[in-house]
Write a protein that holds these residues in place. Structure first.
Motif: not given
Length: 367
Positions: A186-189, A214-224
């Protein structure tokens, strides 16, 4: 060589989605994971057919480049769509494939060719993981095998880049192990659905996904998100902490390398399960590096981000995830790696003479 297994390509699954608007001819689910047995089991469940009945085909290509392989994969998917395949098809990736690169390239290629005939789209990114593996490679304070520099990073990347994470052995582990694993995912993703019962993979409707996943995930990963949304809660979440470190000064590479080996370790700061970010070394002031750690492995790779780019960070932007993190000690360790006032005033000519034990980056040429 990358090997991909396509499961259920010939089976229509449109009957599951009669309440939805008309869908593309072919919806692709990419399934990744370290354990081939669990990965194959979940792939067949998602395809909706028993193991003995699932039509499968293997796609191989003489390349170790995940981007090139994604283009080969796109050709196979589009050929199937143009031949009349409908519904959901499940593509099981080999454990060595870079799921992020395959996902981005495959999605871009399918989107760019929607007008060529019956369209296909990347719809789901599914990671099949074992709780025991997450603890062994990312959460355990015990050292990982000294010769394995790949597995921990592969696992962390698969957890970060998924619309759905299936924890295949959730029923066989302790509540504490399951809680910390779910907390880390949950923290990472933060947007991923975490599935703790493999049986639910038989009815995957309602999973977060869809066109552009894929584009949504790239923008919203936990670290970003941690960097972009400073108001996100920093309190422990299912036992997993997050810490954001920012500073405009460059790192002294010798001191940073020494800190990674001796100070940013479990018995000093708690278990750092994962860290990501952009860093700037004094010896390489023109460009930022991509920092990532997973368990005991750390890498610092080149990026295309020049220091003078208007969107480039100033100095360091790093995010740390882990259990029982000693925030003060991590910050103190990183601060000790930054250039001092006197070093900063000495300027880049002096900085380039510092020792730099990190692997060299390929020469970058601007045109």
């Amino acid at each position: 060589m990358v090997l991909t297994r396509v499961v259920g390509m010939d089976r229509s699954t449109e009957a599951r989605d009669t309440a939805r608007p008309p869908a593309p001819a072919l919806r692709v689910a990419l399934v990744s994971g370290l354990d081939s047995t669990e990965r194959s089991r979940v792939s067949r469940m998602i395809a909706g057919v028993p193991a003995e009945d699932a039509p499968t085909s293997d796609i191989t290509d003489e390349t170790e480049d995940s981007a090139e392989f994604a283009l080969v994969l796109a050709e196979h998917v589009l050929a199937a769509a143009h031949a009349g395949a409908t519904g959901r098809t499940v593509i099981e990736l080999d454990a060595e494939a870079d799921v992020m690169e395959v996902g981005f390239v495959l999605e871009t290629e399918l989107e760019g060719r929607r007008n060529e005939g019956p369209p296909a789209e990347l719809h789901d990114l599914v990671t099949v993981a074992r709780v025991r593996d997450v603890h062994r490679w990312l959460l355990s304070a015990a050292p990982a095998p000294a010769v394995d520099f790949v597995t921990a990073e592969s696992l962390a990347s698969q957890l970060e880049f998924a619309t759905v994470v299936v924890l295949a052995d959730a029923a066989d582990v302790s509540p504490g192990q399951l809680r910390s694993t779910v907390g880390l995912v949950q923290r990472l993703n933060p947007d991923a659905a975490v599935v703790t019962s493999v049986a639910t993979a038989r009815q995957p409707t309602g999973w977060p996904g869809g066109r552009g996943c894929a584009r949504r995930l790239g923008r919203r990963m936990g670290w970003t998100r941690a960097l972009a949304e400073p108001d996100l809660p920093a309190a422990s979440w299912n036992g997993v902490d997050v810490l954001v470190f920012r500073d405009p000064r460059p790192f002294h590479p010798d001191r940073l390398f020494d800190s990674v080996r001796h100070r940013l370790v479990p018995d000093q700061v708690g278990r750092i399960a994962r860290s990501r970010g952009l860093v700037q070394l004094a010896t390489r002031p023109d460009h930022h590096g991509s920092w990532r750690s997973a368990g005991d492995t750390v890498s610092l790779d080149p990026t295309g981000i020049a220091s003078w780019d208007p969107d480039a960070p100033i100095g360091q932007e790093m995010v740390f995830f882990g259990e029982h993190l000693d925030r003060d000690e991590i910050i103190a360790a990183l601060h000790a790696c930054l250039l001092t006032d006197d070093e900063l005033l000495a300027g880049p000519t002096s900085w380039r003479r510092y020792g730099d034990p990190f692997p060299a980056w390929p020469l970058h040429h601007d045109h």
